[in-house]
Enzyme design. Structure first.
Site: not given
Ligand code: ZN
Length: 649
Positions: A227, A238, A246
């Site tokens: 996070e 992905w 990405d």
């Molecule tokens: Zn995530």
């Protein structure tokens, strides 16, 4: 009775979750919702993206190293006592962040060799805040009881009025909220560019840190690493789409998210079928199966802290400093280790005003368990019973009467190798090519990389009778690499860049006789050891060296026409943007084919030539290749050698 029933229920739910545990992160969903609600967010994020691209594409930017320490405030929002997690659990999470974002996590060594050169040290550290927004002392932990029994990804935990806690100024702190997230949601983050009131990261209390109530398979603190990755502008690997992007050039294209612990290699079904980097923190794998970021991801995060970056204000936050004006119990600082021996060391720290004693914690860097020494009244402690040739972490806590400060940032030291007695480097200072020290050949010696800026340059000559060169590096304390150059040419002739502490062997079979071959030894991404030398030997031979594991690496039969056999050919620059030069050393004239394969194994560029004796250079235009990882193969008959090439246009 009620309590027992709740415990039983809790245990059942935990088992149920574990049976089908799958990482669920709402960062992307929350972003999509925010984009719908706030038309300006798209513009703001595009601006950040332009800045990021500018940073990545500017050579100065690439080399700009910003050491960042981010003050963290952990907002614990609890309804049950279990949700009111311990200070130790919180500290364990901060420890994980400090390991993972500095590539100090022990499990990074599990990275498969095709990715081992792509492990990035973000140079980002985290401290529990010691100074609150008003300038008062704080532990960096805020606790708020709530009547809410759980929260969702609607940000209620970020508002005092909604049963949570308002954020501290996001220009000075990273806000982490820990609460009970409903369902199977592990956490979510807000990307750079979003609203100040909701900026930060949320984690479920069961998936935070490594101790206390942290629950497998998400009990290694990687939910927060993932996070915080989003908070640092990283996308899911992905790209949140089938074979999506990405926005990073050195990660392979993933078909979709991976869960659990995929066996290696796991191939993508996307174009080229590359091996997926399932061990990247930005995938959905279990905590134990994610352990690396890449340099491309690092560049995106570092861009935030460069001039004009959206999180640059954190660099001037006083959040990690002791509060001024006294009255507080400041966090200890000035940690250093002295008298380091094989099994003992003296750990020192600076005196803190108002301290009545100190607590000291020590652990093997590979361990998650600290050994704690309490009630120390001085500012140093001699620790014995250590293991030789091992790296330890230590941290100090100030105690001021009834209160205590947070533990300091951890420092580390490495005990001496057994049988040794430290090491001496007789070739310093040799930090530049111009100051390279002449070394004897066919002689083993030791030397040291003693700081993050220490680079060792050596100079030697080969002779017409013994032209072929092999250089061995052994007893490596960390991930050291070696490169070979000649004369005034700054192109790498050959290199050996293994990950970890694997020995390095560089072979350069050549016909070129020169008095100025240069070898450069350096720590990968600045690693070094203040206590352990490495061992180096330059060997010369009339016959070609080979790497097939024969006892001394030499080919005895001169008659065998070894044109080249697994010879590390030269290739530069790497990463490449416009063109690369492949340098092929030849013992005799021969037919050679050089091919550049994309990850699917398709040859995208190829040259087939008869090369003459000596060094040959072949140039390839890679400007039109899509960004990614390619493989350069040099083939002569059945002999071939392959090296990895990163294209970053
Ligand atoms: Zn995530």
């Amino acid at each position: 009775m009620i309590r027992n029933l709740l415990l039983a229920l809790g245990a059942f739910m935990l088992l149920a979750l574990n049976a089908s545990a799958q990482r669920v992160c709402a960062a992307h969903d929350v972003l999509e919702q925010q984009l719908l609600e706030n038309p300006l967010l798209q513009e703001m994020m595009e601006e950040i993206e332009r800045h990021t691209e500018g940073f990545i594409n500017t050579p100065e930017g690439v080399h700009e190293r910003v050491q960042v320490t981010i003050p963290v405030v952990v907002n614990v929002i609890w309804n049950t006592t279990a949700e009111n997690i311990s200070d130790a659990q919180i500290q364990s999470q901060i420890d994980v962040l400090n390991a993972d974002f500095r590539a100090l996590n022990a499990d990074r060594l599990n990275t498969p060799s095709i990715f081992s050169n792509l492990i990035a040290d973000f140079e980002i550290n985290f401290c529990l805040a010691t100074q609150d927004p008003s300038g008062n002392a704080t532990t960096g932990i805020r606790r708020q009881s709530t009547t809410r029994t759980s929260f969702s990804s609607n940000d209620a935990m970020k508002y005092t009025a909604q049963g949570g806690l308002d954020a501290w100024d996001r220009n000075k702190y990273l806000n982490l909220w820990v609460c009970d997230l409903s369902g199977t949601l592990l956490g979510y983050a807000q990307f750079p560019g979003g609203s100040a009131a909701t900026d930060g990261v949320v984690c479920d209390y069961l998936y935070f840190g490594t101790v206390g109530v942290a629950a497998a398979p998400f009990d290694k603190g990687r939910t927060a690493t993932h996070e915080v990755g989003h908070w640092l502008n990283l996308r899911h690997i992905w790209g949140d789409a089938t074979c999506g992007s990405d926005l990073v050039s050195d990660t392979p294209t993933h078909n979709t998210s991976n869960g659990g612990c995929p066996s290696y290699p796991h191939y993508s079904t996307c174009s080229g079928a590359p091996v997926e980097m399932t061990m990247n923190y930005m995938d959905y794998t279990d905590d134990a199966c994610m352990y690396m970021f890449t340099p491309g991801q690092k560049a995106r995060a570092q861009a935030l802290f460069a001039t004009g970056g959206s999180r640059v204000s954190l660099l001037s936050s006083p959040g990690c400093q002791p509060p001024s004006g006294g009255g507080g119990c400041a966090v200890a600082s000035g940690l250093n280790a002295t008298s380091i021996a094989q099994t003992s060391a003296t750990l020192n720290w600076g005196a803190v005003s108002g301290a009545t004693s100190y607590n000291l914690q020590v652990k093997l860097s590979s361990s998650s368990t600290w050994t704690t020494f309490t009630g120390l009244t001085g500012t140093s402690s001699n620790i014995t019973g250590l293991t030789a040739n091992s790296t330890y972490n230590y941290q100090v806590q100030t105690v001021c009467g009834g209160t205590s400060a947070a533990y300091s940032s951890a420092a580390s030291f490495t005990t001496l190798a057994s049988g040794g007695g430290g090491c001496t480097d007789t070739y310093e200072s040799n930090n530049t090519k111009n100051t390279a020290k002449v070394i004897p050949v066919n002689t083993t010696f030791t030397a040291q990389i003693a700081s993050s800026s220490d680079v060792d340059w050596y100079k030697f000559a080969n002779t017409s009778a013994t032209r072929n060169i092999k250089i061995d590096l052994t007893t490596l304390p960390f991930d050291y690499d070696i490169r070979l150059y000649r004369g005034t040419n700054n192109s790498v002739l050959a290199s050996s860049l293994n990950g970890g502490t694997t020995d390095e062997t560089l072979i350069y079979n050549t016909n070129t006789v020169s008095t100025s071959y240069y070898a450069k030894v350096e720590g990968y991404q600045g690693v070094f050891s203040t206590t352990q030398c490495y061992t180096m030997r330059v060997s010369l031979s009339s016959s070609a060296f080979r790497t097939d594991g024969s006892s001394d690496g030499e080919v005895e039969e001169l008659e065998i026409p070894v044109v080249f056999e697994n010879v590390p050919f030269g290739m530069f620059p790497n990463p490449a943007s416009n063109h690369i030069t492949v340098e092929v050393p030849m013992d005799t004239e021969a037919d050679v084919q050089v091919s550049i394969f994309d990850p699917s194994g398709k040859a995208t560029l190829q040259q087939h030539r008869v090369l003459g004796k000596g060094d040959n250079q072949m140039s390839f235009d890679v400007s039109r290749l899509p960004n990614g990882i390619y493989f350069v193969e040099v083939r002569n008959g059945k002999s071939l050698n392959t090296r990895k090439l990163v294209v970053q246009n």
